[in-house]
Design an enzyme around this catalytic site. Structure first.
Site, PDB file in Angstrom:
ATOM      1  CB  ALA A   1      -1.031  -0.087   1.219  1.00 28.93           C
TER       2      ALA A   1
ATOM      3  N   GLY B   1       0.544  -5.006   0.964  1.00 31.55           N
ATOM      4  CA  GLY B   1      -0.523  -5.176   0.269  1.00 31.55           C
ATOM      5  C   GLY B   1      -0.092  -5.959  -1.191  1.00 31.55           C
TER       6      GLY B   1
ATOM      7  CD  GLU C   1      -1.851  -7.558   3.015  1.00 31.93           C
ATOM      8  OE1 GLU C   1      -1.682  -6.439   2.647  1.00 31.93           O
ATOM      9  OE2 GLU C   1      -2.731  -7.499   4.188  1.00 31.93           O
TER      10      GLU C   1
HETATM   11  N1  CAA Z   1       4.749   3.340  -0.612  1.00 36.98           N
HETATM   12  C1  CAA Z   1       5.036   4.415  -1.345  1.00 36.98           C
HETATM   13  N2  CAA Z   1       5.860   4.692  -1.891  1.00 36.98           N
HETATM   14  C2  CAA Z   1       7.004   3.330  -2.019  1.00 36.98           C
HETATM   15  C3  CAA Z   1       6.581   1.978  -1.605  1.00 36.98           C
HETATM   16  C4  CAA Z   1       5.104   2.069  -0.890  1.00 36.98           C
HETATM   17  N3  CAA Z   1       4.983   0.931  -0.372  1.00 36.98           N
HETATM   18  N4  CAA Z   1       7.757   1.280  -1.699  1.00 36.98           N
HETATM   19  C5  CAA Z   1       8.588   2.190  -2.436  1.00 36.98           C
HETATM   20  N5  CAA Z   1       8.150   3.277  -2.752  1.00 36.98           N
HETATM   21  C6  CAA Z   1       8.935   4.276  -3.370  1.00 36.98           C
HETATM   22  C7  CAA Z   1      10.046   4.928  -2.447  1.00 36.98           C
HETATM   23  O1  CAA Z   1       9.824   5.697  -1.473  1.00 36.98           O
HETATM   24  C8  CAA Z   1      10.937   5.519  -3.494  1.00 36.98           C
HETATM   25  O2  CAA Z   1      10.177   6.721  -3.914  1.00 36.98           O
HETATM   26  P1  CAA Z   1      11.171   8.002  -4.068  1.00 36.98           P
HETATM   27  O3  CAA Z   1      11.803   7.672  -5.525  1.00 36.98           O
HETATM   28  O4  CAA Z   1      10.164   9.119  -4.447  1.00 36.98           O
HETATM   29  O5  CAA Z   1      12.180   8.130  -2.893  1.00 36.98           O
HETATM   30  C9  CAA Z   1      10.740   4.529  -4.946  1.00 36.98           C
HETATM   31  O6  CAA Z   1       9.197   3.685  -4.542  1.00 36.98           O
HETATM   32  C10 CAA Z   1      11.803   3.504  -4.924  1.00 36.98           C
HETATM   33  O7  CAA Z   1      11.913   2.790  -3.419  1.00 36.98           O
HETATM   34  P2  CAA Z   1      13.262   2.752  -2.848  1.00 36.98           P
HETATM   35  O8  CAA Z   1      14.285   3.964  -3.370  1.00 36.98           O
HETATM   36  O9  CAA Z   1      13.084   2.292  -1.370  1.00 36.98           O
HETATM   37  O10 CAA Z   1      13.915   1.209  -3.646  1.00 36.98           O
HETATM   38  P3  CAA Z   1      14.805   0.236  -3.095  1.00 36.98           P
HETATM   39  O11 CAA Z   1      15.039  -0.571  -4.255  1.00 36.98           O
HETATM   40  O12 CAA Z   1      15.700   0.793  -2.123  1.00 36.98           O
HETATM   41  O13 CAA Z   1      13.964  -0.372  -2.096  1.00 36.98           O
HETATM   42  C11 CAA Z   1      11.913  -1.694  -1.550  1.00 36.98           C
HETATM   43  C12 CAA Z   1      12.668  -1.326  -2.472  1.00 36.98           C
HETATM   44  C13 CAA Z   1      12.427  -2.755  -0.567  1.00 36.98           C
HETATM   45  C14 CAA Z   1      10.454  -2.155  -2.122  1.00 36.98           C
HETATM   46  C15 CAA Z   1      11.411  -0.525  -0.446  1.00 36.98           C
HETATM   47  O14 CAA Z   1      11.129   0.600  -1.291  1.00 36.98           O
HETATM   48  C16 CAA Z   1      10.313  -0.618   0.605  1.00 36.98           C
HETATM   49  O15 CAA Z   1      10.851  -1.485   1.756  1.00 36.98           O
HETATM   50  N6  CAA Z   1       9.195  -0.452   0.358  1.00 36.98           N
HETATM   51  C17 CAA Z   1       8.036  -0.343   1.390  1.00 36.98           C
HETATM   52  C18 CAA Z   1       7.742  -1.907   1.553  1.00 36.98           C
HETATM   53  C19 CAA Z   1       6.706  -1.866   2.826  1.00 36.98           C
HETATM   54  O16 CAA Z   1       6.770  -1.612   3.855  1.00 36.98           O
HETATM   55  N7  CAA Z   1       5.229  -2.217   2.133  1.00 36.98           N
HETATM   56  C20 CAA Z   1       4.183  -2.124   3.271  1.00 36.98           C
HETATM   57  C21 CAA Z   1       3.366  -1.121   2.947  1.00 36.98           C
HETATM   58  S1  CAA Z   1       2.136  -1.126   3.988  1.00 36.98           S
HETATM   59  C22 CAA Z   1       0.745  -1.882   3.716  1.00 36.98           C
HETATM   60  O17 CAA Z   1       1.009  -2.588   2.437  1.00 36.98           O
HETATM   61  C23 CAA Z   1      -0.341  -2.093   4.426  1.00 36.98           C
HETATM   62  C24 CAA Z   1      -1.296  -3.110   3.972  1.00 36.98           C
HETATM   63  O18 CAA Z   1      -1.376  -4.181   4.404  1.00 36.98           O
HETATM   64  C25 CAA Z   1      -2.296  -2.884   2.924  1.00 36.98           C
END
Ligand code: CAA
Length: 257
Positions: free
Chosen positions: A63, A108, A111
């Site tokens: 998400a 998500g 999921e």
């Molecule tokens: N939401 C919003 N933006 C996200 C995102 C997310 N879930 N995942 C990645 N992005 C964005 C980053 O902020 C970044 O944006 P900018 O270029 O503007 O800075 C861009 O995508 C690229 O990401 P990274 O620079 O972090 O890339 P990376 O290769 O270093 O890492 C990753 C990749 C491991 C996927 C890392 O981005 C990450 O950990 N993302 C979050 C994963 C997460 O926590 N997901 C759970 C979300 S909560 C949820 O899903 C609730 C539910 O149950 C419904």
């Protein structure tokens, strides 16, 4: 339907294509788009099965955290229904579904994959429920569907720690069903469901429904669900075609429409 989610139909298979670079973060628009794409795939007679695909690089990183960051409790009371709706729409789609997982399937995103019937992952795919690291828990069905798929102990390991699993571990614990080279994920996913194109669609639908609904209830209730769906198939063309084909010693698969 949203531009961020497309339903592309080819040779009887509908691809629900998530398209929000760079990470296919699931904002409200894409969540609504998924519900709409699932509805369209369910209704279209030229779609026998569905592949959910996020492109060559990433399935979905969860998400949209930036969208959620400023939400209050009351905002989330309103929004949390939608979070479960888009995975429910997928889980209830009355046709076989497969997630073609490249790159990350997190939160998500994982999921969404869990709501499909099967998961095909790239060798370098990484899956997980990292919500705990944000101070929350999975909210799109993850605590429930992951536990049902891999068992409560493994689900707790992943959900309570937030750690990612690679494709090999995901295969070993039953979180994914096949691991293939990254370039073959989409083709392998299509192949997995292509057998349902031109098949007995009512029987396939009933089989999926009997198994899924049966998992939610006690055995006797599940057997009653099976009994009713079984009897109901005797009102379908599939049943008439399939049995006639056998009795008349037809060659090859029965000519279902
Ligand atoms: N939401 C919003 N933006 C996200 C995102 C997310 N879930 N995942 C990645 N992005 C964005 C980053 O902020 C970044 O944006 P900018 O270029 O503007 O800075 C861009 O995508 C690229 O990401 P990274 O620079 O972090 O890339 P990376 O290769 O270093 O890492 C990753 C990749 C491991 C996927 C890392 O981005 C990450 O950990 N993302 C979050 C994963 C997460 O926590 N997901 C759970 C979300 S909560 C949820 O899903 C609730 C539910 O149950 C419904």
């Amino acid at each position: 339907m949203s531009d961020l989610v497309r339903l592309e139909v080819e040779d009887g298979i509908g691809t629900v294509r998530l398209d929000r670079p760079p990470m296919n973060a699931l904002n409200a628009e894409i969540q609504h788009g998924l519900v709409a794409a699932c509805r369209e795939a369910a209704e279209r007679s030229d779609v026998a099965a569905v592949v959910v695909y996020g492109g060559e690089k990433v399935f979905a990183a969860g998400a949209d955290i930036k969208e959620m960051e400023t939400m209050s409790y009351t905002d989330m009371v309103d929004h949390s229904g939608l979070l479960q709706d888009f995975t429910r729409a997928l889980a209830r789609l009355p046709k076989p579904t497969v997630a073609a997982v490249t790159g990350y399937a997190l939160g998500g995103g994982c999921e969404v994959a869990l709501a499909c019937d099967w998961r095909v992952a790239a060798e370098d795919a990484r899956l997980g429920q990292p919500e705990i690291l944000l101070g929350i828990i999975p909210g799109a069905g993850g605590t429930q569907r992951l536990a049902r798929l891999v068992g409560p102990a493994r689900a707790k390991d992943l959900v309570l720690s937030g750690r990612f699993v690679d494709a090999r571990e995901a295969l070993a614990i039953g979180l994914v069903d096949r691991v293939v080279p990254a370039a073959e994920v989409y083709t392998a996913s299509r192949e997995l469901v292509s057998r349902y194109v031109g098949g007995p669609s009512y029987a396939v639908r009933a089989a999926k429904e009997a198994i899924d609904r049966g998992l939610e209830v006690d055995l006797e209730t599940g057997l009653e669900i099976e009994r009713q769906l079984f009897a109901g198939l005797f009102a379908t063309r599939d049943r008439a075609t399939g049995m006639r084909h056998f009795v008349e010693k037809g060659k090859g698969p029965a000519p279902f429409e």
